[in-house]
Design a protein around this motif. Structure first.
Motif, PDB file in Angstrom:
ATOM      1  N   PRO A 289       0.831  -1.217   0.000  1.00 15.79           N
ATOM      2  CA  PRO A 289       0.000   0.000   0.000  1.00 15.79           C
ATOM      3  C   PRO A 289       0.862   1.262   0.000  1.00 15.79           C
ATOM      4  O   PRO A 289       1.969   1.279   0.561  1.00 15.79           O
ATOM      5  CB  PRO A 289      -0.791  -0.104   1.310  1.00 15.79           C
ATOM      6  CG  PRO A 289      -0.745  -1.536   1.685  1.00 15.79           C
ATOM      7  CD  PRO A 289       0.538  -2.077   1.136  1.00 15.79           C
ATOM      8  N   PRO A 290       0.375   2.333  -0.632  1.00 20.69           N
ATOM      9  CA  PRO A 290       1.149   3.581  -0.697  1.00 20.69           C
ATOM     10  C   PRO A 290       1.508   4.144   0.682  1.00 20.69           C
ATOM     11  O   PRO A 290       2.581   4.716   0.857  1.00 20.69           O
ATOM     12  CB  PRO A 290       0.233   4.545  -1.450  1.00 20.69           C
ATOM     13  CG  PRO A 290      -0.724   3.683  -2.187  1.00 20.69           C
ATOM     14  CD  PRO A 290      -0.865   2.419  -1.408  1.00 20.69           C
ATOM     15  N   LYS A 291       0.638   3.964   1.672  1.00 26.57           N
ATOM     16  CA  LYS A 291       0.951   4.465   3.019  1.00 26.57           C
ATOM     17  C   LYS A 291       2.151   3.753   3.615  1.00 26.57           C
ATOM     18  O   LYS A 291       2.982   4.375   4.280  1.00 26.57           O
ATOM     19  CB  LYS A 291      -0.264   4.303   3.940  1.00 26.57           C
ATOM     20  CG  LYS A 291      -1.374   5.267   3.653  1.00 26.57           C
ATOM     21  CD  LYS A 291      -2.501   5.123   4.643  1.00 26.57           C
ATOM     22  CE  LYS A 291      -3.625   6.079   4.305  1.00 26.57           C
ATOM     23  NZ  LYS A 291      -4.737   5.988   5.240  1.00 26.57           N
ATOM     24  N   VAL A 292       2.253   2.447   3.368  1.00 22.31           N
ATOM     25  CA  VAL A 292       3.390   1.687   3.892  1.00 22.31           C
ATOM     26  C   VAL A 292       4.669   2.089   3.162  1.00 22.31           C
ATOM     27  O   VAL A 292       5.728   2.213   3.782  1.00 22.31           O
ATOM     28  CB  VAL A 292       3.121   0.172   3.783  1.00 22.31           C
ATOM     29  CG1 VAL A 292       4.335  -0.631   4.199  1.00 22.31           C
ATOM     30  CG2 VAL A 292       1.910  -0.222   4.627  1.00 22.31           C
ATOM     31  N   GLU A 293       4.589   2.313   1.865  1.00 23.76           N
ATOM     32  CA  GLU A 293       5.760   2.787   1.118  1.00 23.76           C
ATOM     33  C   GLU A 293       6.212   4.153   1.623  1.00 23.76           C
ATOM     34  O   GLU A 293       7.407   4.413   1.768  1.00 23.76           O
ATOM     35  CB  GLU A 293       5.456   2.843  -0.376  1.00 23.76           C
ATOM     36  CG  GLU A 293       5.393   1.492  -1.021  1.00 23.76           C
ATOM     37  CD  GLU A 293       5.147   1.579  -2.510  1.00 23.76           C
ATOM     38  OE1 GLU A 293       5.091   2.709  -3.053  1.00 23.76           O
ATOM     39  OE2 GLU A 293       5.029   0.516  -3.142  1.00 23.76           O
ATOM     40  N   TYR A 294       5.237   5.020   1.899  1.00 28.08           N
ATOM     41  CA  TYR A 294       5.555   6.350   2.420  1.00 28.08           C
ATOM     42  C   TYR A 294       6.255   6.240   3.771  1.00 28.08           C
ATOM     43  O   TYR A 294       7.258   6.913   4.011  1.00 28.08           O
ATOM     44  CB  TYR A 294       4.272   7.183   2.536  1.00 28.08           C
ATOM     45  CG  TYR A 294       4.479   8.508   3.222  1.00 28.08           C
ATOM     46  CD1 TYR A 294       5.140   9.540   2.571  1.00 28.08           C
ATOM     47  CD2 TYR A 294       4.040   8.713   4.525  1.00 28.08           C
ATOM     48  CE1 TYR A 294       5.345  10.757   3.192  1.00 28.08           C
ATOM     49  CE2 TYR A 294       4.242   9.930   5.161  1.00 28.08           C
ATOM     50  CZ  TYR A 294       4.890  10.942   4.494  1.00 28.08           C
ATOM     51  OH  TYR A 294       5.102  12.134   5.122  1.00 28.08           O
ATOM     52  N   LEU A 295       5.740   5.381   4.639  1.00 22.38           N
ATOM     53  CA  LEU A 295       6.374   5.195   5.949  1.00 22.38           C
ATOM     54  C   LEU A 295       7.790   4.632   5.799  1.00 22.38           C
ATOM     55  O   LEU A 295       8.691   4.999   6.555  1.00 22.38           O
ATOM     56  CB  LEU A 295       5.530   4.270   6.822  1.00 22.38           C
ATOM     57  CG  LEU A 295       4.223   4.855   7.338  1.00 22.38           C
ATOM     58  CD1 LEU A 295       3.427   3.786   8.082  1.00 22.38           C
ATOM     59  CD2 LEU A 295       4.476   6.048   8.235  1.00 22.38           C
TER      60      LEU A 295
ATOM     61  N   GLU B 108       9.811   5.286   3.458  1.00 21.88           N
ATOM     62  CA  GLU B 108      10.697   6.361   3.001  1.00 21.88           C
ATOM     63  C   GLU B 108      10.957   7.389   4.087  1.00 21.88           C
ATOM     64  O   GLU B 108      12.055   7.935   4.192  1.00 21.88           O
ATOM     65  CB  GLU B 108      10.075   7.064   1.793  1.00 21.88           C
ATOM     66  CG  GLU B 108      10.011   6.215   0.558  1.00 21.88           C
ATOM     67  CD  GLU B 108       9.230   6.895  -0.556  1.00 21.88           C
ATOM     68  OE1 GLU B 108       8.900   8.085  -0.412  1.00 21.88           O
ATOM     69  OE2 GLU B 108       8.963   6.220  -1.564  1.00 21.88           O
ATOM     70  N   ILE B 109       9.953   7.698   4.898  1.00 23.46           N
ATOM     71  CA  ILE B 109      10.049   8.823   5.832  1.00 23.46           C
ATOM     72  C   ILE B 109      10.572   8.426   7.221  1.00 23.46           C
ATOM     73  O   ILE B 109      11.207   9.238   7.894  1.00 23.46           O
ATOM     74  CB  ILE B 109       8.677   9.553   5.927  1.00 23.46           C
ATOM     75  CG1 ILE B 109       8.851  10.963   6.460  1.00 23.46           C
ATOM     76  CG2 ILE B 109       7.712   8.799   6.786  1.00 23.46           C
ATOM     77  CD1 ILE B 109       9.489  11.899   5.507  1.00 23.46           C
ATOM     78  N   LEU B 110      10.334   7.206   7.655  1.00 26.74           N
ATOM     79  CA  LEU B 110      10.698   6.834   9.017  1.00 26.74           C
ATOM     80  C   LEU B 110      12.210   6.732   9.280  1.00 26.74           C
ATOM     81  O   LEU B 110      12.662   7.169  10.340  1.00 26.74           O
ATOM     82  CB  LEU B 110       9.995   5.544   9.425  1.00 26.74           C
ATOM     83  CG  LEU B 110       8.527   5.712   9.796  1.00 26.74           C
ATOM     84  CD1 LEU B 110       7.921   4.369  10.178  1.00 26.74           C
ATOM     85  CD2 LEU B 110       8.341   6.708  10.912  1.00 26.74           C
ATOM     86  N   PRO B 111      13.029   6.165   8.388  1.00 23.99           N
ATOM     87  CA  PRO B 111      14.460   6.106   8.711  1.00 23.99           C
ATOM     88  C   PRO B 111      15.100   7.476   8.969  1.00 23.99           C
ATOM     89  O   PRO B 111      15.777   7.648   9.987  1.00 23.99           O
ATOM     90  CB  PRO B 111      15.072   5.393   7.507  1.00 23.99           C
ATOM     91  CG  PRO B 111      13.962   4.541   6.997  1.00 23.99           C
ATOM     92  CD  PRO B 111      12.720   5.354   7.204  1.00 23.99           C
ATOM     93  N   PRO B 112      14.894   8.502   8.112  1.00 22.39           N
ATOM     94  CA  PRO B 112      15.474   9.805   8.443  1.00 22.39           C
ATOM     95  C   PRO B 112      14.864  10.418   9.700  1.00 22.39           C
ATOM     96  O   PRO B 112      15.563  11.081  10.474  1.00 22.39           O
ATOM     97  CB  PRO B 112      15.161  10.677   7.222  1.00 22.39           C
ATOM     98  CG  PRO B 112      14.773   9.758   6.141  1.00 22.39           C
ATOM     99  CD  PRO B 112      14.302   8.507   6.771  1.00 22.39           C
ATOM    100  N   ALA B 113      13.572  10.179   9.924  1.00 22.41           N
ATOM    101  CA  ALA B 113      12.933  10.716  11.130  1.00 22.41           C
ATOM    102  C   ALA B 113      13.530  10.085  12.384  1.00 22.41           C
ATOM    103  O   ALA B 113      13.773  10.775  13.381  1.00 22.41           O
ATOM    104  CB  ALA B 113      11.427  10.477  11.075  1.00 22.41           C
TER     105      ALA B 113
END
Length: 110
Positions: free
Chosen positions: A36-42, A44-49
């Motif tokens: 799902p796009p939400k999981v792909e987004y997470l 991408e965004i979670l490691p730098p966060a």
């Protein structure tokens, strides 16, 4: 029951939980299923966060009134950033920064 039986039970529970956590993504998204796009987004965004949170946590208690208290942290952090910009290897950057920081607090801190 003695303590070794309890330890064996706890180890077994830990093994099952760890295996389950590792298996869940393959069960949900395996066999050609679309992520799902939400999981792909997470993803991408979670490691730098998480890295930003770790940096803030590590530098939150800087003692700015004592040179020996904050100079090693700042130089160690700059070492991590500079080595990472040069080599693009996260593990090597963290290793070099840790060594620099440990040498500074060992030989130059109060």
């Amino acid at each position: 029951m003695n303590k070794y039986v309890y330890m064996a039970i706890l180890c077994g529970i830990s093994i099952v939980i760890t295996f389950g956590i590792r298996y869940i993504p393959f069960a949900l998204f395996g066999r050609g299923k679309d992520v799902p796009p939400k999981v792909e987004y997470l993803g991408e965004i979670l490691p730098p966060a998480m890295m930003a949170i770790l940096v803030i946590y590590c530098l939150k208690s800087l003692d700015l009134g004592n040179l020996g208290g904050f100079i090693p942290e700042v130089i160690g952090s700059l070492a991590v950033v500079s080595v990472h910009l040069l080599k693009r290897n996260t593990l090597f950057s963290i290793f070099v920064g840790t060594i620099v920081y440990m040498l500074l607090i060992r030989y130059f801190a109060n």
